[in-house]
Design an enzyme around this catalytic site. Structure first.
Site, PDB file in Angstrom:
ATOM      1  N   TRP A 387       0.932  -1.112  -0.049  1.00 27.96           N
ATOM      2  CA  TRP A 387       0.132   0.117  -0.145  1.00 27.96           C
ATOM      3  C   TRP A 387       0.722   1.223  -0.027  1.00 27.96           C
ATOM      4  O   TRP A 387       0.235   2.185  -0.249  1.00 27.96           O
ATOM      5  CB  TRP A 387      -1.092   0.031   1.352  1.00 27.96           C
ATOM      6  CG  TRP A 387      -0.226   0.306   2.514  1.00 27.96           C
ATOM      7  CD1 TRP A 387       0.807  -0.340   2.921  1.00 27.96           C
ATOM      8  CD2 TRP A 387      -0.585   1.072   3.623  1.00 27.96           C
ATOM      9  NE1 TRP A 387       1.497   0.182   4.149  1.00 27.96           N
ATOM     10  CE2 TRP A 387       0.445   1.013   4.704  1.00 27.96           C
ATOM     11  CE3 TRP A 387      -1.823   1.816   3.735  1.00 27.96           C
ATOM     12  CZ2 TRP A 387       0.273   1.871   5.747  1.00 27.96           C
ATOM     13  CZ3 TRP A 387      -1.894   2.652   4.794  1.00 27.96           C
ATOM     14  CH2 TRP A 387      -0.681   2.771   5.770  1.00 27.96           C
ATOM     15  N   ASP A 388       2.213   1.072   0.319  1.00 28.72           N
ATOM     16  CA  ASP A 388       2.979   2.147   0.284  1.00 28.72           C
ATOM     17  C   ASP A 388       2.892   3.225  -0.900  1.00 28.72           C
ATOM     18  O   ASP A 388       2.992   4.211  -0.806  1.00 28.72           O
ATOM     19  CB  ASP A 388       4.415   1.535   0.302  1.00 28.72           C
ATOM     20  CG  ASP A 388       4.768   0.904   1.498  1.00 28.72           C
ATOM     21  OD1 ASP A 388       3.994  -0.032   1.888  1.00 28.72           O
ATOM     22  OD2 ASP A 388       5.909   1.065   2.207  1.00 28.72           O
ATOM     23  N   GLU A 517       0.594  -2.901  12.340  1.00 31.63           N
ATOM     24  CA  GLU A 517       1.069  -4.186  12.547  1.00 31.63           C
ATOM     25  C   GLU A 517       1.458  -4.702  13.762  1.00 31.63           C
ATOM     26  O   GLU A 517       1.639  -5.759  13.733  1.00 31.63           O
ATOM     27  CB  GLU A 517       2.063  -4.598  11.433  1.00 31.63           C
ATOM     28  CG  GLU A 517       1.762  -4.123  10.053  1.00 31.63           C
ATOM     29  CD  GLU A 517       2.829  -4.591   8.936  1.00 31.63           C
ATOM     30  OE1 GLU A 517       3.708  -4.899   9.365  1.00 31.63           O
ATOM     31  OE2 GLU A 517       2.260  -4.584   7.717  1.00 31.63           O
ATOM     32  N   LYS A 630       2.472   0.235  16.274  1.00 38.18           N
ATOM     33  CA  LYS A 630       3.881   0.174  15.678  1.00 38.18           C
ATOM     34  C   LYS A 630       3.966   1.505  14.838  1.00 38.18           C
ATOM     35  O   LYS A 630       4.945   2.178  14.661  1.00 38.18           O
ATOM     36  CB  LYS A 630       3.967  -0.722  14.642  1.00 38.18           C
ATOM     37  CG  LYS A 630       5.199  -0.949  13.906  1.00 38.18           C
ATOM     38  CD  LYS A 630       5.032  -2.173  12.858  1.00 38.18           C
ATOM     39  CE  LYS A 630       6.272  -2.302  11.819  1.00 38.18           C
ATOM     40  NZ  LYS A 630       6.107  -3.276  10.768  1.00 38.18           N
ATOM     41  N   GLN A 631       2.839   2.176  13.954  1.00 38.85           N
ATOM     42  CA  GLN A 631       2.906   3.154  13.422  1.00 38.85           C
ATOM     43  C   GLN A 631       1.743   3.816  13.267  1.00 38.85           C
ATOM     44  O   GLN A 631       0.489   3.444  13.762  1.00 38.85           O
ATOM     45  CB  GLN A 631       3.059   2.548  11.993  1.00 38.85           C
ATOM     46  CG  GLN A 631       2.009   1.643  11.301  1.00 38.85           C
ATOM     47  CD  GLN A 631       2.476   0.795  10.268  1.00 38.85           C
ATOM     48  OE1 GLN A 631       3.103  -0.542  10.538  1.00 38.85           O
ATOM     49  NE2 GLN A 631       2.616   1.162   9.374  1.00 38.85           N
TER      50      GLN A 631
END
Ligand code: BGC
Length: 799
Positions: A387-388, A517, A630-631
């Site tokens: 998806w980046d 994640e 995580k993000q």
């Protein structure tokens, strides 16, 4: 001081320079100096082809989309797990050119090296190396090598190797090789992958040398893809082709010679040129390299194609390809370049140029393929597309190089059938579910909690597409491809969830993984539900537009997709009843239903050396039971759809998530920075910006050797434009809310919007908007409507 310490390379505006050759940093530098055009990628390795060990370097040459498969061994395979892997395959190396100076082999590890500089020129799209080498026997030569991966000719790498004897007349010998004995470094580049590829995967079928040309053709063992590659050579003395030079009467008299030899063995072929060189007269080798594969060209036509491309490249010549390269990049920089004035701005500009250069070169000529999270700069993440591309990279291209954005969206359109099949495997009768990781369009993720469960990929693709449509106004794309993509991906949302009684009949989506994640297989991930709802709205809007504006095309599409009117009604109902987890006390949106129940994270209990590597050191269940992230996840949704939240709401959520986010993914800091800008915390944003802007150039994550972090690279552009510039395109409106960090005096950027080019300049007290191209544009600055047109091309106001 730059975040993360002193810069690795000297701070320069348009170049990255290595001033000393140091084996211990070689692996990382190979990524820094990697070149690509989106079709071919080649690591920044040296012509001498050092035999470095697995921790010191990786000779890497890749073609986008060219992969090898291995049967995946699962301890316990669940239904629907991919059976075969896809790994970007390392291809034969043709860059190798050994140089012998009067019989002594050139190596930077022998003799002495002086005046060394290796320079990545980001304005010209070229890698240059210059040095003076004195052999152990005392012969000195000036060496200059140059290479480019052509933007003009997508199958071509053009190189030039120039040697000038400084203190002798004698023999210069170039030995140019085709090395077919290559393999991936899987153990090093993807250490947790245990299915390979290990060992050489290409079976050589043709290998030959004909006059000054080398050619190889080989097919992979399992994926059965064929690559054809070759090189052509031209030697010049003092800028004159060797034959003409030798024929010149003055040279003929001296009876000097030039000999050409070649040979072929099982996996290698070489061609050597021995030139009787004169002191202070430069000798050069122009080598063209070509790669093509059976993905685009019929196998039986590959050899002919490669040889013709080589001939064509040779006729054009290195010098012209170099000029084309510069012109091509000039067009990109014309719009994409960002100017910043202020403290630390030189270092920031270098970081931005580096980032934009790498993402541009990784995407621009990618044929029918996608773009890897690492571009084509290394083997990390097995070369997979994530998806980046849609969430980080595409927004940059949509505003700066829309044709590149369109090409990347085409990849999703082209792989729609595989996504449909995947949806059936997941139990959806209709629609398409895109893979979390892929090269060939099929799911390649072997661990579904971190992979297939990231259903948000569908909404991400739809988001990028809708943004593209809004920004470009490209209705043809919507009609021909976009509408089908929107409908097929939206259908999954209508099937995956249900109107849950226990949640007052609200629509719930269970057992998915959001972007974060560390929290997987959760119920009602805020980001997923939000993006799904907006996706359904966009898809319904597009369907209604088609019904009205293109009735005939709509009828045909409806029939082809078996699209029912009831589906549209269901989409509207879901849109109206989407459920979102909400903590009434804190007044925030928890990441998912279970987030607030999880155990608070105690960083102190984690030994420092393990903190950034949780999955490598802890059982997934230990990680997933903790309340941390995580993000950027929920916060990302709030950035993308900021018009749906009040500033106060965003502030509360930002404060909450700031506490629980560990930023263990490179995709995180840039998003926090943008949201910090949205809530007026420009100085905080600046810290995030500093983290992101030189993340790869200064190797903050310590893993740059495996390849670039394309998402963060693109994220720094977004931080400047969407963050500091406060730009959004939402609900068909282009809006700005410019901010300025204290350390900056000013900054300026350009965006393309519906056939117009708009320049935005922000200074301490004022802002200026200039219409540089196009007829008329309408946008909003801090809520005020501005219209520019041929009669009024500029507007200034207070900041
Ligand atoms: C991140 C993902 C990302 C992937 C590839 C992972 O570490 O969590 O969001 O897509 O890296 O960049």
């Amino acid at each position: 001081m730059i975040a993360g310490g002193e810069p690795i390379y000297p701070v320069e505006e348009w170049t990255v320079t290595e001033t000393i050759f140091d084996k211990s940093t070689n692996y990382r530098n190979e990524t820094t100096f990697s070149l690509s055009n989106g079709y071919i990628g080649t690591r920044g390795t040296f012509e001498e082809a050092y035999n470095f060990d697995i921790d010191t370097g990786l000779e890497g040459n890749f073609v986008n989309g060219f992969y090898e498969s291995e049967k995946i061994r699962y301890g316990e395979a669940n239904f629907g797990s991919p059976l075969y892997s896809q790994s970007l395959l390392n291809l034969p190396n043709l860059k190798e050119t050994k140089l012998f100076v009067d019989g002594e082999e050139f190596s930077m590890e022998k003799g002495t090296v002086a005046e060394y500089a290796r320079v990545l020129d980001m304005k010209e799209g070229i890698l240059r190396r210059g040095l003076v080498w004195t052999s152990p026997g005392g012969k000195s030569v000036q060496i200059c090598t140059e290479r480019l991966v052509s933007f003009e000719m997508e199958h071509i790498i053009a190189t030039r190797y120039e040697v000038e004897p400084l203190n002798f007349s004698g023999e210069i010998r170039f030995v140019s090789k085709l090395q077919g004995n290559v393999e991936n470094h899987t153990r090093k580049t993807n250490p947790i992958v245990d299915y390979g590829p290990f060992g050489r995967k290409l079976e050589a079928e043709k290998l030959g040398q004909e006059e000054t040309l080398l050619y190889y053709e080989g097919t992979t063992q399992t994926s059965k893809l064929t690559v054809g590659c070759g090189s052509s050579h031209k030697v010049m003395v003092d800028g004159i082709p060797i034959a003409a030079y030798m024929d010149a009467p003055a040279v003929r008299e001296t009876k000097r010679k030039c000999t050409i030899q070649g040979d072929v063995s099982e996996l290698e072929a070489f061609i050597s040129f021995e030139i009787a060189a004169q002191k202070r007269v430069p000798v050069s080798l122009e080598k063209m390299i070509c790669y093509a594969t059976s993905l685009e060209i019929k196998k039986e036509e590959l050899e002919c194609f490669v040889k013709e491309e080589l001939k064509r490249a040779e006729t054009i010549g290195y010098e012209r390809l170099r000029r084309y390269q510069k012109n091509y990049l000039e067009k990109f920089w014309e719009t994409a370049d960002i100017r910043i004035k202020g403290e630390e701005s030189d270092a920031l500009i270098q970081g931005l140029h580096f980032n934009l250069f790498h993402i541009f070169q990784s995407a621009v000529r990618g044929g029918k393929h996608g773009m890897g999270a690492k571009g084509l700069s290394g083997e990390g993440y097995e070369g997979h597309y994530f998806w980046d591309t849609e969430m980080y990279v595409l927004p940059v291209f949509i505003y700066t190089a829309p044709e590149t954005a369109r090409r990347l969206m085409d990849f999703r359109y082209e792989t729609l059938d595989q996504a449909r099949e995947r949806a059936r495997i997941l139990g959806h009768d209709k629609g398409a579910l895109f893979p979390w990781r892929t090269i060939n369009g099929e799911e390649a993720s072997t661990y579904y909690p971190l992979g297939t469960a990231q259903y948000h990929i569908n909404a991400d693709i739809a988001y990028a597409l809708s943004l593209y449509l809004q920004v470009t106004g490209d209705k043809e794309y919507l009609k021909n491809k976009g509408i089908e993509l929107l409908i097929e991906t939206a259908r999954i949302w209508a099937d995956v969830g249900s109107f849950a009684e226990c949640k007052d009949g609200r629509y719930c989506i269970c057992c998915v993984t959001g972007p974060d994640e560390y929290n997987v297989l959760v119920d009602n991930n805020f980001y997923t539900n939000l993006m799904a709802r907006e996706h359904l709205k966009d898809a319904a809007g597009a369907v209604r537009w088609m019904m009205k504006e293109e009735p005939a095309a709509y009828r045909a599409l409806k029939e082809r997709l078996d699209f029912k009117d009831e589906e549209l009604i269901r989409w509207d109902e879901i849109t109206g009843k989407m459920y979102f987890p909400y903590d009434g006390e804190r007044k925030i949106y928890p990441m998912d239903d279970g987030f607030m129940m999880r155990k608070p994270w105690d960083e102190e209990k984690i030994p420092e050396e393990k903190r950034a590597w949780l999955y490598e050191n802890y059982h997934p269940l230990f990680i997933m039971r903790h309340r941390m992230s995580k993000q950027a996840d929920a916060i990302l949704g709030m950035y993308l759809h900021s018009n749906l939240f009040t500033e106060e709401e965003i502030r509360r959520n930002y404060d909450f998530y700031q506490e629980v986010t560990l930023h263990h993914s490179s995709l995180s800091t840039c998003i926090f920075g943008i949201v910090a800008c949205d809530i007026g915390r420009v100085e905080e944003a600046y810290k995030y910006f500093m983290e992101s802007a030189r993340m790869d150039l200064d190797d903050h994550h310590n893993n740059f050797y495996a390849g670039i972090h394309a998402a963060n690279m693109a994220g720094t552009w977004q931080m400047t434009v969407n963050g500091f510039g406060g730009m959004r395109c939402q609900g068909g409106r282009l809006t700005f809310k410019p901010g300025l960090p204290e350390k900056w005096e000013s900054y300026a950027f350009k965006v393309q919007y519906q056939e117009c080019v708009l320049e935005v300049s922000v200074e301490k007290e004022s802002v200026r908007f200039s219409l540089l191209g196009g007829h008329s544009i309408c946008f909003y600055v801090n809520g005020e409507k501005i219209e520019l047109n041929e009669g009024k091309r500029e507007w200034s106001g207070n900041r």
